[in-house]
Write a protein that holds these residues in place. Structure first.
Motif, PDB file in Angstrom:
ATOM      1  N   SER A 180       0.830  -1.204   0.000  1.00 32.67           N
ATOM      2  CA  SER A 180       0.000   0.000   0.000  1.00 32.67           C
ATOM      3  C   SER A 180       0.868   1.260   0.000  1.00 32.67           C
ATOM      4  CB  SER A 180      -0.945   0.009   1.206  1.00 32.67           C
ATOM      5  OG  SER A 180      -0.219  -0.026   2.422  1.00 32.67           O
ATOM      6  N   ASP A 181       2.030   1.208   0.634  1.00 32.13           N
ATOM      7  CA  ASP A 181       2.941   2.358   0.591  1.00 32.13           C
ATOM      8  C   ASP A 181       3.388   2.631  -0.842  1.00 32.13           C
ATOM      9  OD1 ASP A 181       2.789   2.765   3.292  1.00 32.13           O
ATOM     10  OD2 ASP A 181       4.758   1.951   3.763  1.00 32.13           O
ATOM     11  N   GLY A 182       3.738   1.567  -1.549  1.00 35.39           N
ATOM     12  CA  GLY A 182       4.153   1.734  -2.933  1.00 35.39           C
ATOM     13  C   GLY A 182       3.061   2.362  -3.781  1.00 35.39           C
ATOM     14  N   PHE A 183       1.832   1.910  -3.578  1.00 32.96           N
ATOM     15  CA  PHE A 183       0.719   2.459  -4.348  1.00 32.96           C
ATOM     16  C   PHE A 183       0.435   3.907  -3.966  1.00 32.96           C
ATOM     17  CE2 PHE A 183      -0.462  -2.043  -5.166  1.00 32.96           C
ATOM     18  CZ  PHE A 183      -0.571  -1.959  -6.549  1.00 32.96           C
ATOM     19  N   MET A 184       0.514   4.229  -2.670  1.00 30.27           N
ATOM     20  CA  MET A 184       0.280   5.612  -2.257  1.00 30.27           C
ATOM     21  C   MET A 184       1.354   6.540  -2.818  1.00 30.27           C
ATOM     22  SD  MET A 184      -1.261   5.546   1.639  1.00 30.27           S
ATOM     23  CE  MET A 184      -0.051   4.452   2.378  1.00 30.27           C
ATOM     24  N   LEU A 185       2.600   6.088  -2.815  1.00 30.81           N
ATOM     25  CA  LEU A 185       3.687   6.901  -3.355  1.00 30.81           C
ATOM     26  C   LEU A 185       3.531   7.074  -4.863  1.00 30.81           C
ATOM     27  CD1 LEU A 185       6.724   5.470  -1.355  1.00 30.81           C
ATOM     28  CD2 LEU A 185       5.577   7.662  -1.014  1.00 30.81           C
ATOM     29  N   ALA A 186       3.134   6.004  -5.548  1.00 28.55           N
ATOM     30  CA  ALA A 186       2.930   6.091  -6.995  1.00 28.55           C
ATOM     31  C   ALA A 186       1.772   7.022  -7.322  1.00 28.55           C
ATOM     32  CB  ALA A 186       2.681   4.701  -7.576  1.00 28.55           C
ATOM     33  N   ALA A 187       0.687   6.921  -6.556  1.00 21.71           N
ATOM     34  CA  ALA A 187      -0.464   7.795  -6.786  1.00 21.71           C
ATOM     35  C   ALA A 187      -0.077   9.253  -6.592  1.00 21.71           C
ATOM     36  CB  ALA A 187      -1.613   7.418  -5.857  1.00 21.71           C
ATOM     37  N   SER A 188       0.818   9.509  -5.642  1.00 23.24           N
ATOM     38  CA  SER A 188       1.235  10.877  -5.326  1.00 23.24           C
ATOM     39  C   SER A 188       2.396  11.348  -6.195  1.00 23.24           C
ATOM     40  CB  SER A 188       1.614  10.973  -3.844  1.00 23.24           C
ATOM     41  OG  SER A 188       0.520  10.586  -3.027  1.00 23.24           O
ATOM     42  N   HIS A 189       2.780  10.525  -7.191  1.00 24.16           N
ATOM     43  CA  HIS A 189       3.804  10.878  -8.179  1.00 24.16           C
ATOM     44  C   HIS A 189       5.186  11.015  -7.560  1.00 24.16           C
ATOM     45  CE1 HIS A 189       4.960  11.723 -12.162  1.00 24.16           C
ATOM     46  NE2 HIS A 189       5.139  13.027 -12.064  1.00 24.16           N
ATOM     47  N   VAL A 190       5.453  10.200  -6.545  1.00 21.92           N
ATOM     48  CA  VAL A 190       6.776  10.177  -5.935  1.00 21.92           C
ATOM     49  C   VAL A 190       7.662   9.151  -6.627  1.00 21.92           C
ATOM     50  CG1 VAL A 190       8.026   9.646  -3.811  1.00 21.92           C
ATOM     51  CG2 VAL A 190       5.943  11.019  -3.719  1.00 21.92           C
ATOM     52  N   ILE A 191       7.072   8.057  -7.060  1.00 21.09           N
ATOM     53  CA  ILE A 191       7.808   6.990  -7.736  1.00 21.09           C
ATOM     54  C   ILE A 191       7.743   7.207  -9.242  1.00 21.09           C
ATOM     55  CG2 ILE A 191       7.744   4.517  -8.262  1.00 21.09           C
ATOM     56  CD1 ILE A 191       6.947   4.021  -5.403  1.00 21.09           C
ATOM     57  N   GLY A 192       8.859   6.984  -9.914  1.00 15.13           N
ATOM     58  CA  GLY A 192       8.910   7.179 -11.358  1.00 15.13           C
ATOM     59  C   GLY A 192       7.916   6.305 -12.097  1.00 15.13           C
ATOM     60  N   ARG A 193       7.363   6.817 -13.191  1.00 13.17           N
ATOM     61  CA  ARG A 193       6.316   6.095 -13.920  1.00 13.17           C
ATOM     62  C   ARG A 193       6.819   4.807 -14.541  1.00 13.17           C
ATOM     63  NH1 ARG A 193       2.785   9.320 -17.997  1.00 13.17           N
ATOM     64  NH2 ARG A 193       1.730   7.297 -17.936  1.00 13.17           N
ATOM     65  N   ASN A 194       8.131   4.679 -14.754  1.00 11.80           N
ATOM     66  CA  ASN A 194       8.651   3.439 -15.323  1.00 11.80           C
ATOM     67  C   ASN A 194       8.522   2.272 -14.360  1.00 11.80           C
ATOM     68  OD1 ASN A 194      10.566   4.563 -13.590  1.00 11.80           O
ATOM     69  ND2 ASN A 194      12.305   3.677 -14.687  1.00 11.80           N
ATOM     70  N   ALA A 195       8.191   2.546 -13.088  1.00 10.52           N
ATOM     71  CA  ALA A 195       8.079   1.480 -12.086  1.00 10.52           C
ATOM     72  C   ALA A 195       6.633   1.073 -11.828  1.00 10.52           C
ATOM     73  CB  ALA A 195       8.722   1.931 -10.771  1.00 10.52           C
ATOM     74  N   VAL A 196       5.673   1.723 -12.469  1.00 12.15           N
ATOM     75  CA  VAL A 196       4.275   1.478 -12.124  1.00 12.15           C
ATOM     76  C   VAL A 196       3.424   1.322 -13.376  1.00 12.15           C
ATOM     77  CG1 VAL A 196       4.530   2.840 -10.029  1.00 12.15           C
ATOM     78  CG2 VAL A 196       3.613   3.924 -12.082  1.00 12.15           C
ATOM     79  N   ILE A 197       2.244   0.780 -13.178  1.00 12.12           N
ATOM     80  CA  ILE A 197       1.224   0.700 -14.219  1.00 12.12           C
ATOM     81  C   ILE A 197       0.081   1.596 -13.771  1.00 12.12           C
ATOM     82  CG2 ILE A 197      -0.400  -0.814 -15.438  1.00 12.12           C
ATOM     83  CD1 ILE A 197       1.567  -3.131 -14.877  1.00 12.12           C
ATOM     84  N   ASP A 198      -0.198   2.619 -14.553  1.00 11.77           N
ATOM     85  CA  ASP A 198      -1.169   3.633 -14.129  1.00 11.77           C
ATOM     86  C   ASP A 198      -2.523   3.035 -13.766  1.00 11.77           C
ATOM     87  OD1 ASP A 198       0.565   5.757 -14.289  1.00 11.77           O
ATOM     88  OD2 ASP A 198      -0.060   6.380 -16.299  1.00 11.77           O
TER      89      ASP A 198
END
Length: 304
Positions: A180-198
């Motif tokens: 859930s931390d990873g998803f919250m960080l991705a949602a908040s644009h902290v993690i680079g987009r190359n690491a996530v699936i929108d």
């Protein structure tokens, strides 16, 4: 999907930060006010505790966060020894002007004007460290961007006659323990987009918003309450696609585009003031049983 993001330059950044902290009086840790604990790097806490350095936790982007949640986080951090927390927007000069005095109060042995107060700014990527640095110095000295990991090296500047301040590269930690931390960080644009699936991140965000901020969803996308009650997280993304006309050739919903719209509306504040975690939700998350670890052979555990 577990989200991990640890660019190679961050290993050397951690080593350099440890060296600088040995010569630092106060650490400023910049957090995203919408996800304060999720955006707090445990390595920073480890380094400053080892050196016994006081910390000013700056909850940046407070103008985008839920005020009630932010008040709860300030109380939570202020109860910790050697820690003072402040909520602000690094884009507002009046907010930023408070920071030097708060740092000075954390280092009273450096308050007589004869000893240099040495401050360093730390935090994970894209939480606003460089914006804070520029605002404190009232000039552009640090590169600012809307993508994570813009700053790559340390810079030290004079902040008045008896203070110096060091900007450091954003540091992630090697393994994000909670999905859930990873998803919250991705949602908040902290993690680079190359690491996530929108689409996966948007579905996570939609589920959280359904549970905590349904009225904001209904207002933004003009969803009737009875319709909203019948939706799940995927249904929210599908509804965004319908409301915003996101269609592929042939007429199917363009869920990737709809996901980007939902994420951008959250990140920009268009949805309203939202916090993805509170001290209470954090406690509940940490109390949940962790998934069983895979056997030493590397294969996932199988249910019997």
């Amino acid at each position: 999907m577990a989200i991990q993001w640890f660019p190679g330059h961050m290993t050397s950044a951690r080593k350099k930060a440890a060296e600088t902290m040995a010569m630092t009086d106060v650490v400023i840790e910049v957090l995203d006010a919408r996800v304060p604990e999720a955006s707090s790097n445990p390595m920073i806490d480890e380094l400053r505790r080892f050196r016994q350095r006081p910390c000013l936790k700056v909850l940046n982007k407070a103008d985008l966060a839920d005020p009630a949640a932010t008040r709860a986080w300030l109380e939570y951090y202020d109860r910790q020894p050697g820690v003072k927390a402040v909520a602000l927007s690094c884009k507002k000069p009046g907010d930023v002007a408070r920071v030097p005095g708060l740092c000075q109060a954390l280092a009273p042995h450096r308050s007589d004007g004869t000893k240099l107060l040495r401050i360093m700014i730390m935090g994970i990527p894209n939480v606003g460290k460089s914006t804070l640095m520029n605002a404190l110095l009232k000039r552009r000295v640090a590169k600012v961007g809307d993508e994570p990991a813009v700053t790559k090296s340390q810079q030290t500047f004079d902040l008045g006659s008896h203070m110096t301040i060091t900007d450091t590269p954003g540091m992630m930690w090697p393994k994000i323990e909670h999905d859930s931390d990873g998803f919250m960080l991705a949602a908040s644009h902290v993690i680079g987009r190359n690491a996530v699936i929108d689409e996966e991140v948007a579905t996570f965000l939609a589920g959280l918003l359904l549970g905590r901020y349904p009225a904001l969803l209904a207002a933004r996308y003009k969803i009737a309450p009875e319709r909203l009650d019948a939706l799940d997280a995927v249904g929210v993304v599908e509804t965004v696609a319908d409301r915003r006309g996101c269609r592929l050739k042939g007429g199917a919903r363009d869920l990737e585009k709809a996901s980007q719209i939902l994420l951008n509306d959250y990140r920009s504040g268009a949805l309203g003031r939202i916090s993805l975690e509170t001290p209470e939700s954090r406690r509940e998350m940490l109390e949940q049983p962790r998934p069983a670890a895979a056997p030493s052979g590397g294969e996932p555990a199988q249910d019997s």
